[in-house]
Design a protein around this motif. Structure first.
Motif, PDB file in Angstrom:
ATOM      1  N   SER A 161       0.804  -1.225   0.000  1.00 60.27           N
ATOM      2  CA  SER A 161       0.000   0.000   0.000  1.00 60.27           C
ATOM      3  C   SER A 161       0.840   1.279   0.000  1.00 60.27           C
ATOM      4  N   LYS A 175      -3.617   4.138  -1.019  1.00 62.74           N
ATOM      5  CA  LYS A 175      -4.189   4.481   0.279  1.00 62.74           C
ATOM      6  C   LYS A 175      -3.799   5.886   0.678  1.00 62.74           C
ATOM      7  N   LYS A 229     -11.535  -1.697  -2.354  1.00 63.31           N
ATOM      8  CA  LYS A 229     -11.588  -2.160  -0.964  1.00 63.31           C
ATOM      9  C   LYS A 229     -12.393  -1.190  -0.120  1.00 63.31           C
ATOM     10  N   LYS A 235      -3.850   1.877  14.283  1.00 65.78           N
ATOM     11  CA  LYS A 235      -2.456   1.520  13.997  1.00 65.78           C
ATOM     12  C   LYS A 235      -1.586   2.031  15.154  1.00 65.78           C
ATOM     13  N   SER A 260      -0.516  -4.546  10.358  1.00 63.92           N
ATOM     14  CA  SER A 260       0.845  -4.520  10.895  1.00 63.92           C
ATOM     15  C   SER A 260       1.483  -5.900  10.881  1.00 63.92           C
ATOM     16  N   ARG A 309       2.069  -2.574   4.690  1.00 70.21           N
ATOM     17  CA  ARG A 309       2.686  -1.264   4.455  1.00 70.21           C
ATOM     18  C   ARG A 309       3.879  -1.136   5.402  1.00 70.21           C
ATOM     19  N   GLY A 310       3.609  -1.082   6.699  1.00 70.44           N
ATOM     20  CA  GLY A 310       4.680  -0.866   7.674  1.00 70.44           C
ATOM     21  C   GLY A 310       5.871  -1.794   7.484  1.00 70.44           C
ATOM     22  N   ARG A 365       5.019   2.776   9.220  1.00 69.10           N
ATOM     23  CA  ARG A 365       4.098   3.089   8.114  1.00 69.10           C
ATOM     24  C   ARG A 365       3.830   4.588   7.975  1.00 69.10           C
TER      25      ARG A 365
HETATM   26  O1  LIG Z   1      -3.845  -3.228   3.213  1.00 67.21           O
HETATM   27  C1  LIG Z   1      -2.835  -3.289   3.926  1.00 67.21           C
HETATM   28  C2  LIG Z   1      -2.436  -2.204   4.828  1.00 67.21           C
HETATM   29  O2  LIG Z   1      -1.918  -1.116   4.168  1.00 67.21           O
HETATM   30  C3  LIG Z   1      -1.613  -2.687   5.946  1.00 67.21           C
HETATM   31  O3  LIG Z   1      -0.808  -1.681   6.493  1.00 67.21           O
HETATM   32  P1  LIG Z   1       0.152  -2.056   7.719  1.00 67.21           P
HETATM   33  O4  LIG Z   1       0.928  -3.262   7.296  1.00 67.21           O
HETATM   34  O5  LIG Z   1       0.998  -0.864   7.926  1.00 67.21           O
HETATM   35  O6  LIG Z   1      -0.778  -2.348   8.851  1.00 67.21           O
END
Ligand SMILES: O=C[C@H](O)COP(=O)(O)O
Length: 251
Positions: free
Chosen positions: A6, A29, A87, A157, A190, A210-211, A219
């Motif tokens: 993302s 996003k 989404k 988050k 996460s 993402r993170g 992130r």
């Molecule tokens: O769709 C996936 C998200 O962007 C997950 O973000 P994250 O891994 O930072 O929680």
């Protein structure tokens, strides 16, 4: 398992493009507007034009309120802007019926425009913190609304992760319910490389991050790094191989 990454901007999408061979879906996003924050239509369009044509672009429609017409119109906006994965975060839905209402409108709006678009109904692993629908209700919500996938992410988050709220054995039930309904199961929140063994074993179809692929694992302050995408993918592939070998040995 497919890898969804993302980016929050055209610049980050260009970094994703550098690692295009290692990822499957580019998910647009705007994290500063929430976990599934929606970005501008022109950003979706520019990202569509910036990443290889064979990589599907996904767009989040936001942490959506229980306003089916509003959300359907926003979803169509994402599709018109070039996203083929749409989404929706069912943030404001407190009952499965409300969530089905929202997703039915989205499915109709998007698929009337583009029948091959892929609609993802997303709930939140930490639903108990925000009062929205239960994570295990998502597969049936997706099925009843004609969506293509059920997803879980985390709403808040704050360093807590998917498995802190929905342990692996309950995620396994989520995946099983999605598969029984003929849907794909997507999991995020996460997620780290340390979670990949369990995600692989339970049969997750799409992992969203993402993170984990941002500088410093952050992130918000970090940006997506192509080498971290490649390393994450290498771990996914390793777990897929190990799992296939274990299944073969057991049979
Ligand atoms: O769709 C996936 C998200 O962007 C997950 O973000 P994250 O891994 O930072 O929680």
């Amino acid at each position: 398992m497919l890898l969804l990454v993302s980016p929050d901007s055209v610049a980050e999408a260009l970094d994703c493009a550098k690692a295009a061979e290692h990822l499957d879906i580019v998910d647009v996003k705007k994290p500063d507007e929430g976990s599934l924050g929606a970005n501008y239509p022109w950003v979706i369009r520019e990202i569509r034009d910036s990443v290889p044509a064979d990589k599907p672009v996904s767009a989040t429609v936001g942490d959506a309120p229980y306003k089916p017409g509003t959300v359907a119109q926003a979803a169509l906006g994402a599709a018109v802007s070039g996203a083929t994965y749409i989404k929706v975060g069912l943030y404001g839905c407190t009952t499965p019926d409300q969530a089905v209402d929202v997703m039915r409108g989205v499915v109709r709006a998007v698929k009337d425009y583009r029948p091959d678009a892929f609609v993802v109904a997303s709930g939140y692993a930490d639903a108990h913190r925000i009062g929205c629908v239960n994570p295990l209700a998502l597969p049936d919500i997706a099925r009843r609304s004609g969506s293509d996938a059920a997803m879980l992410d985390t709403a808040v988050k704050d360093g807590t992760r998917l498995f802190d709220h929905v342990p692996p054995e309950v995620c396994a039930d989520f995946v099983r319910l999605a598969h029984e309904a003929g849907l794909l199961a997507a999991l995020a929140g996460s997620v780290t490389v340390g979670d990949l063994g369990a995600l692989t074993r339970i049969g997750t179809d799409i992992v969203g991050v993402r993170g984990a692929v941002c500088e410093g694992g952050d992130r918000n302050t970090g940006s997506i790094q192509p080498h971290l995408v490649a390393a994450f993918r290498a771990e996914m592939d390793r777990h897929a191989r190990d799992h296939a070998a274990a299944v073969a040995a057991a049979s």
